[in-house]
Write a protein that holds these residues in place. Structure first.
Motif, short mmCIF file in Angstrom:
data_model
loop_
_atom_site.label_atom_id
_atom_site.label_comp_id
_atom_site.label_asym_id
_atom_site.label_seq_id
_atom_site.Cartn_x
_atom_site.Cartn_y
_atom_site.Cartn_z
N TYR A 120 0.77 -1.24 -0.20
CA TYR A 120 0.04 0.00 -0.08
C TYR A 120 0.89 1.45 -0.03
O TYR A 120 1.99 1.10 0.25
CB TYR A 120 -0.89 0.02 1.29
CG TYR A 120 -1.84 -1.15 1.05
CD1 TYR A 120 -3.32 -0.97 0.74
CD2 TYR A 120 -1.53 -2.36 1.59
CE1 TYR A 120 -4.12 -1.95 0.79
CE2 TYR A 120 -2.49 -3.34 1.77
CZ TYR A 120 -3.79 -3.15 0.89
OH TYR A 120 -4.61 -4.39 1.23
N LYS A 154 -2.22 5.03 -2.50
CA LYS A 154 -3.01 3.86 -2.32
C LYS A 154 -3.14 3.52 -1.15
O LYS A 154 -2.69 2.31 -0.51
CB LYS A 154 -2.55 2.60 -3.27
CG LYS A 154 -3.29 1.31 -3.42
CD LYS A 154 -2.39 0.33 -3.78
CE LYS A 154 -3.03 -1.18 -3.86
NZ LYS A 154 -2.08 -2.40 -3.82
N PRO A 155 -4.01 4.19 -0.21
CA PRO A 155 -4.28 3.75 1.23
C PRO A 155 -5.02 2.72 1.46
O PRO A 155 -5.80 2.42 0.73
CB PRO A 155 -4.85 5.22 1.76
CG PRO A 155 -5.57 5.98 0.57
CD PRO A 155 -4.83 5.44 -0.66
N PRO A 156 -4.96 1.77 2.75
CA PRO A 156 -5.91 0.85 2.85
C PRO A 156 -7.28 1.51 3.29
O PRO A 156 -7.38 2.48 3.74
CB PRO A 156 -5.23 0.08 3.91
CG PRO A 156 -4.41 1.05 4.66
CD PRO A 156 -3.97 2.23 3.71
N LYS A 157 -8.32 0.55 3.41
CA LYS A 157 -9.67 1.13 3.55
C LYS A 157 -9.79 1.33 5.21
O LYS A 157 -10.08 2.37 5.66
CB LYS A 157 -10.58 0.08 3.08
CG LYS A 157 -10.70 0.05 1.54
CD LYS A 157 -12.33 -0.66 1.29
CE LYS A 157 -12.33 -0.74 -0.16
NZ LYS A 157 -11.64 -1.97 -0.69
N ASN A 158 -9.12 0.50 5.90
CA ASN A 158 -9.06 0.47 7.26
C ASN A 158 -7.52 0.71 7.52
O ASN A 158 -6.66 -0.08 7.36
CB ASN A 158 -9.34 -0.95 7.94
CG ASN A 158 -10.90 -1.24 7.66
OD1 ASN A 158 -11.68 -0.35 7.79
ND2 ASN A 158 -11.24 -2.31 7.63
N ASP A 159 -7.40 1.86 8.32
CA ASP A 159 -5.94 2.25 8.67
C ASP A 159 -5.51 1.29 9.44
O ASP A 159 -5.57 0.49 10.63
CB ASP A 159 -6.43 3.40 9.74
CG ASP A 159 -5.35 4.60 9.53
OD1 ASP A 159 -4.35 4.63 8.47
OD2 ASP A 159 -5.19 5.40 10.41
N CYS A 183 -4.77 -4.67 6.13
CA CYS A 183 -4.62 -5.07 4.57
C CYS A 183 -6.33 -5.42 4.25
O CYS A 183 -6.97 -5.69 4.87
CB CYS A 183 -3.79 -6.23 4.63
SG CYS A 183 -4.02 -6.95 2.97
N ASP A 184 -6.56 -4.61 3.00
CA ASP A 184 -7.83 -4.73 2.32
C ASP A 184 -7.89 -6.36 2.15
O ASP A 184 -9.07 -6.74 2.29
CB ASP A 184 -8.06 -4.15 1.13
CG ASP A 184 -7.82 -2.42 1.44
OD1 ASP A 184 -7.93 -2.30 2.59
OD2 ASP A 184 -7.79 -1.88 0.35
N THR A 185 -6.92 -7.04 1.46
CA THR A 185 -6.95 -8.50 0.89
C THR A 185 -7.32 -9.39 2.16
O THR A 185 -8.11 -10.14 2.03
CB THR A 185 -5.93 -8.64 0.37
OG1 THR A 185 -5.68 -7.60 -0.53
CG2 THR A 185 -6.11 -10.04 -0.57
#
Ligand code: AMP
Length: 212
Positions: free
Chosen positions: A135, A140-145, A148-150
């Motif tokens: 990230y 390309k920030p993650p959705k949750n600070d 990992c989005d994945t």
């Protein structure tokens, strides 16, 4: 028809990891000497203990150690590889040819981007501890600070991604890249791609080179 082995060249933060992950989708195996070395540090093996301060200071590990690690982790009869982080100097380029590749067809892809932009990219880079997704806090920030989005794993700042170490790694890179580019240029296998643009566009250029 067997695919060429890909030698992915570029400064720290030029997007080698991101591009390699996309090239894997085309059926290549990714081998990163940085990842192999960091795995040794995590395992706390004798080798890992010996190299951790070298890596944390942004210096290069010795050629014999890295080559040995590379040899035991790749099998050219079984896969086509993306070599990421290797070679870092002319001696490694020659050893890669003579000891590992032994005449296999190759293409050297250079991710071209300015050093100034790279330092900013790297200090904002975060890597998933579990699945290694990459990230960037700005682009390309993650959705949750922090996660990992994945896979939900924790995002970490690599120990060698602080500004002081990054500057040292850039110095090491600048000293070594031109002879390496010259080596592959002379062999007629060097392809330069613009890596200062959107990663998807960079990938399109790479795809045009390797899928022929
Ligand atoms: P990287 O993940 O490729 O940026 O590599 C991180 C660090 O691992 C480098 O700063 C070096 O200390 C070490 N390293 C990785 N690949 C090599 C190599 N081919 N030769 C020597 N040291 C390496």
């Amino acid at each position: 028809m067997s695919k060429s082995q890909i030698i992915l060249l570029g400064a720290p933060g030029s997007g080698k990891g991101t591009q390699a992950a996309k090239i894997v989708e085309l059926g290549y195996s990714h081998i990163s000497t940085g990842d192999l070395l960091r795995a040794e540090i995590v395992k706390k093996s004798d080798l890992g203990n010996r190299i951790s301060s070298i890596i944390n200071n942004g210096k290069l590990v010795d050629d014999v150690t890295v080559l040995e690690l590379l040899k035991v982790n790749c099998d050219l009869d079984k896969a086509s590889y993306i070599f990421d982080g290797f070679p870092r100097n002319i001696e490694q380029a020659k050893a890669l040819d003579e000891i590992v590749l032994q005449g296999s067809p190759i293409v050297a892809v250079y991710l071209d981007v300015s050093i100034k932009e790279l330092v900013s990219r790297i200090v904002n880079r975060r890597t998933c501890e579990k699945c290694k997704d990459i990230y960037n806090l700005i682009n390309k920030p993650p959705k949750n600070d922090g996660f990992c989005d994945t896979c939900g794993g924790q995002l970490i700042l690599r120990k060698d991604d602080n500004e002081e170490t990054v500057t040292s790694r850039m110095d090491v890179f600048e000293d070594s890249i031109n002879p390496i580019l010259g080596y592959y240029e002379q062999r007629g296998v060097l392809k330069r791609v613009d890596a200062s643009i959107n990663p998807l566009k960079t990938f399109e250029q790479i795809k045009n080179i390797i899928v022929d």
